[in-house]
Motif scaffolding. Structure first.
Motif, PDB file in Angstrom:
ATOM      1  N   LEU A  51       0.828  -1.199   0.000  1.00 21.98           N
ATOM      2  CA  LEU A  51       0.000   0.000   0.000  1.00 21.98           C
ATOM      3  C   LEU A  51       0.866   1.255   0.000  1.00 21.98           C
ATOM      4  O   LEU A  51       0.536   2.246  -0.678  1.00 21.98           O
ATOM      5  N   ARG A  52       1.956   1.234   0.739  1.00 22.90           N
ATOM      6  CA  ARG A  52       2.873   2.385   0.724  1.00 22.90           C
ATOM      7  C   ARG A  52       3.415   2.620  -0.680  1.00 22.90           C
ATOM      8  O   ARG A  52       3.556   3.772  -1.116  1.00 22.90           O
ATOM      9  N   HIS A  53       3.701   1.528  -1.384  1.00 24.29           N
ATOM     10  CA  HIS A  53       4.193   1.668  -2.748  1.00 24.29           C
ATOM     11  C   HIS A  53       3.118   2.241  -3.665  1.00 24.29           C
ATOM     12  O   HIS A  53       3.399   3.101  -4.522  1.00 24.29           O
ATOM     13  N   GLN A  54       1.881   1.777  -3.495  1.00 24.12           N
ATOM     14  CA  GLN A  54       0.779   2.286  -4.325  1.00 24.12           C
ATOM     15  C   GLN A  54       0.544   3.776  -4.079  1.00 24.12           C
ATOM     16  O   GLN A  54       0.252   4.530  -5.015  1.00 24.12           O
ATOM     17  N   LEU A  55       0.691   4.202  -2.840  1.00 26.63           N
ATOM     18  CA  LEU A  55       0.483   5.610  -2.492  1.00 26.63           C
ATOM     19  C   LEU A  55       1.711   6.475  -2.753  1.00 26.63           C
ATOM     20  O   LEU A  55       1.634   7.706  -2.631  1.00 26.63           O
ATOM     21  N   GLY A  56       2.822   5.860  -3.084  1.00 27.10           N
ATOM     22  CA  GLY A  56       4.045   6.616  -3.335  1.00 27.10           C
ATOM     23  C   GLY A  56       4.773   7.020  -2.069  1.00 27.10           C
ATOM     24  O   GLY A  56       5.679   7.866  -2.117  1.00 27.10           O
ATOM     25  N   LEU A  57       4.415   6.410  -0.938  1.00 28.91           N
ATOM     26  CA  LEU A  57       5.025   6.791   0.336  1.00 28.91           C
ATOM     27  C   LEU A  57       6.430   6.229   0.513  1.00 28.91           C
ATOM     28  O   LEU A  57       7.145   6.645   1.426  1.00 28.91           O
ATOM     29  N   ASP A  58       6.815   5.269  -0.355  1.00 26.82           N
ATOM     30  CA  ASP A  58       8.156   4.718  -0.261  1.00 26.82           C
ATOM     31  C   ASP A  58       9.178   5.537  -1.042  1.00 26.82           C
ATOM     32  O   ASP A  58      10.379   5.229  -1.009  1.00 26.82           O
ATOM     33  N   GLN A  59       8.724   6.574  -1.729  1.00 30.88           N
ATOM     34  CA  GLN A  59       9.634   7.451  -2.445  1.00 30.88           C
ATOM     35  C   GLN A  59      10.253   8.462  -1.483  1.00 30.88           C
ATOM     36  O   GLN A  59       9.755   8.681  -0.377  1.00 30.88           O
ATOM     37  N   HIS A  60      11.353   9.089  -1.922  1.00 32.25           N
ATOM     38  CA  HIS A  60      11.983  10.115  -1.108  1.00 32.25           C
ATOM     39  C   HIS A  60      10.993  11.246  -0.861  1.00 32.25           C
ATOM     40  O   HIS A  60      10.159  11.576  -1.714  1.00 32.25           O
ATOM     41  N   ILE A  61      11.083  11.854   0.306  1.00 33.23           N
ATOM     42  CA  ILE A  61      10.108  12.860   0.697  1.00 33.23           C
ATOM     43  C   ILE A  61      10.075  14.042  -0.279  1.00 33.23           C
ATOM     44  O   ILE A  61       9.011  14.591  -0.593  1.00 33.23           O
ATOM     45  N   LEU A  62      11.231  14.425  -0.782  1.00 32.27           N
ATOM     46  CA  LEU A  62      11.269  15.549  -1.725  1.00 32.27           C
ATOM     47  C   LEU A  62      10.661  15.168  -3.069  1.00 32.27           C
ATOM     48  O   LEU A  62      10.074  16.014  -3.754  1.00 32.27           O
ATOM     49  N   VAL A  63      10.790  13.909  -3.456  1.00 29.19           N
ATOM     50  CA  VAL A  63      10.146  13.436  -4.683  1.00 29.19           C
ATOM     51  C   VAL A  63       8.632  13.473  -4.526  1.00 29.19           C
ATOM     52  O   VAL A  63       7.898  13.885  -5.444  1.00 29.19           O
ATOM     53  N   GLN A  64       8.147  13.039  -3.361  1.00 34.49           N
ATOM     54  CA  GLN A  64       6.704  13.106  -3.102  1.00 34.49           C
ATOM     55  C   GLN A  64       6.204  14.545  -3.166  1.00 34.49           C
ATOM     56  O   GLN A  64       5.157  14.826  -3.763  1.00 34.49           O
ATOM     57  N   TYR A  65       6.972  15.439  -2.557  1.00 36.07           N
ATOM     58  CA  TYR A  65       6.555  16.845  -2.575  1.00 36.07           C
ATOM     59  C   TYR A  65       6.568  17.406  -3.991  1.00 36.07           C
ATOM     60  O   TYR A  65       5.676  18.172  -4.364  1.00 36.07           O
ATOM     61  N   TRP A  66       7.565  17.028  -4.784  1.00 35.53           N
ATOM     62  CA  TRP A  66       7.647  17.523  -6.150  1.00 35.53           C
ATOM     63  C   TRP A  66       6.428  17.074  -6.962  1.00 35.53           C
ATOM     64  O   TRP A  66       5.854  17.871  -7.710  1.00 35.53           O
ATOM     65  N   HIS A  67       6.028  15.823  -6.820  1.00 39.06           N
ATOM     66  CA  HIS A  67       4.839  15.345  -7.535  1.00 39.06           C
ATOM     67  C   HIS A  67       3.595  16.133  -7.108  1.00 39.06           C
ATOM     68  O   HIS A  67       2.770  16.517  -7.952  1.00 39.06           O
ATOM     69  N   TRP A  68       3.496  16.358  -5.804  1.00 40.22           N
ATOM     70  CA  TRP A  68       2.337  17.130  -5.326  1.00 40.22           C
ATOM     71  C   TRP A  68       2.376  18.557  -5.858  1.00 40.22           C
ATOM     72  O   TRP A  68       1.354  19.102  -6.279  1.00 40.22           O
ATOM     73  N   LEU A  69       3.536  19.194  -5.852  1.00 38.28           N
ATOM     74  CA  LEU A  69       3.666  20.573  -6.292  1.00 38.28           C
ATOM     75  C   LEU A  69       3.319  20.728  -7.766  1.00 38.28           C
ATOM     76  O   LEU A  69       2.619  21.670  -8.148  1.00 38.28           O
ATOM     77  N   VAL A  70       3.801  19.799  -8.606  1.00 41.55           N
ATOM     78  CA  VAL A  70       3.506  19.871 -10.037  1.00 41.55           C
ATOM     79  C   VAL A  70       1.998  19.794 -10.279  1.00 41.55           C
ATOM     80  O   VAL A  70       1.429  20.561 -11.073  1.00 41.55           O
ATOM     81  N   ASN A  71       1.328  18.882  -9.578  1.00 38.52           N
ATOM     82  CA  ASN A  71      -0.124  18.768  -9.734  1.00 38.52           C
ATOM     83  C   ASN A  71      -0.845  19.992  -9.177  1.00 38.52           C
ATOM     84  O   ASN A  71      -1.828  20.461  -9.758  1.00 38.52           O
ATOM     85  N   ALA A  72      -0.359  20.507  -8.038  1.00 39.55           N
ATOM     86  CA  ALA A  72      -1.013  21.666  -7.421  1.00 39.55           C
ATOM     87  C   ALA A  72      -0.909  22.899  -8.312  1.00 39.55           C
ATOM     88  O   ALA A  72      -1.856  23.691  -8.403  1.00 39.55           O
ATOM     89  N   LEU A  73       0.231  23.080  -8.979  1.00 35.23           N
ATOM     90  CA  LEU A  73       0.391  24.235  -9.867  1.00 35.23           C
ATOM     91  C   LEU A  73      -0.555  24.175 -11.058  1.00 35.23           C
ATOM     92  O   LEU A  73      -0.910  25.207 -11.636  1.00 35.23           O
ATOM     93  N   SER A  74      -0.990  22.983 -11.406  1.00 30.80           N
ATOM     94  CA  SER A  74      -1.969  22.840 -12.488  1.00 30.80           C
ATOM     95  C   SER A  74      -3.412  22.868 -11.980  1.00 30.80           C
ATOM     96  O   SER A  74      -4.347  22.664 -12.761  1.00 30.80           O
ATOM     97  N   GLY A  75      -3.566  23.100 -10.674  1.00 34.62           N
ATOM     98  CA  GLY A  75      -4.903  23.197 -10.094  1.00 34.62           C
ATOM     99  C   GLY A  75      -5.458  21.913  -9.542  1.00 34.62           C
ATOM    100  O   GLY A  75      -6.613  21.854  -9.118  1.00 34.62           O
TER     101      GLY A  75
END
Length: 313
Positions: A51-75
């Motif tokens: 489940l952590r892998h499916q949610l992306g929680l096993d990725q580096h914290i900055l990678v997780q934040y980058w994915h969130w930021l890219v999506n957030a900038l697009s609304g």
């Protein structure tokens, strides 16, 4: 004025970015995670890792934040893995509750506090001492005690106002007004005392200046001196206080929404934090930060209008 706005906007963009990153890092460092919340108390280590892998929680914290930021900038603020709700839609459905509380409480605080402060400064004597007493009472009364006391009196004993709940303004303006009286009063009381004290001190300082003495010597009416000259000069520190009060009221809504069972952003933030719902928390924090940034920008513009020296700094 254009330079002032440009500088403030540049600072605001950096602030939103910094707050969102700090929130992401702090929430990720907290004990527990979303995967454990979703799986419950009984789960196997393999299921937890999948489940952590499916949610992306096993990725580096900055990678997780980058994915969130890219999506957030697009609304796109994402979807909550725990509730399955769209984050932006859930925030939008609750935003009217929190914004109603904050805006109404800010207006009540400003109008009532400034009025008491002006009357206290102009009249003095017993009125001034009464404002001092009210200020001390406002500071001393615990918010939870005051809220519960008002519910007991106006909802239980008198049965005049609703104790809990929120009625949208579009559904019934009258019921919306009744549902806002108790929570707005609870939020505004400490601020009214602070505004009254600040306005009174600022007015007394301005009224003692030489230009006020000259205006009185030239036969200018007392009303014109108070409202046209003294109040404008005394309003500069008060305007700053408005921005600070609005920001503090945002945190106060968490308590008020809990006491009066109002479906606002404060309750959503508490619920998301308990569930380690990072996506929902990030969405709420971004909205709160944008509100704070907007409030500070408006205060800076009003401050620049009242004090031209600020525009060229």
């Amino acid at each position: 004025m254009a330079r002032l706005i440009t500088r403030r906007l540049l600072v605001s963009v950096g602030l939103v970015f910094a707050v969102s990153l700090a929130t992401f890092l702090l929430q990720s460092a907290a004990p527990g995670d979303m995967a454990r919340t979703i799986l419950g108390d009984t789960y196997t280590p393999d299921a937890h890792e999948r489940l952590r892998h499916q949610l992306g929680l096993d990725q580096h914290i900055l990678v997780q934040y980058w994915h969130w930021l890219v999506n957030a900038l697009s609304g796109d603020l994402g979807t909550s893995p725990i509730s399955g709700l769209n984050v932006a839609d859930e925030i939008a459905s609750r935003l009217s509750v929190t914004s109603s509380l904050v805006i109404c409480a800010t207006l009540v605080t400003t109008i009532a506090g400034v009025a008491l402060g002006v009357v206290s400064a102009v009249r003095g004597g017993r009125v001034g001492r009464a404002v001092d007493v009210l200020s001390l009472i406002g500071y001393a009364l615990p918010s939870f005690w005051f809220a519960l006391g008002m519910v007991t009196v106006f909802s239980v004993m008198v049965n005049l106002l609703p104790a809990t709940g929120y009625v949208p303004l579009s559904s019934s303006p009258g019921e919306w007004f009744r549902s806002m009286i108790l929570p707005v009063t609870t939020l505004a009381l400490p601020g009214v005392a602070l505004f009254a004290k600040q306005t009174r001190d600022a007015m007394l300082d301005v009224l003692s200046r030489d230009f006020v003495v000259a205006l009185r010597a030239n036969g200018v009416s007392e009303r014109s001196i108070v409202f046209r000259h003294a109040l404008r000069n005394a309003s500069i520190p008060v305007v700053t206080l408005v921005g600070l009060t609005l920001v503090s009221l945002l945190s106060g809504t968490v308590f008020v929404e809990s006491v009066f069972a109002m479906p606002g952003l404060g309750g959503l933030a508490v619920q998301a934090t308990a569930q380690h719902d990072i996506r929902m928390i990030q969405g709420v924090v971004v909205v709160f930060t944008l509100v704070v940034v907007t409030a500070n920008l408006v205060v800076d513009l009003v401050y620049g209008w009242l004090n031209p020296k600020v525009r060229v700094r």
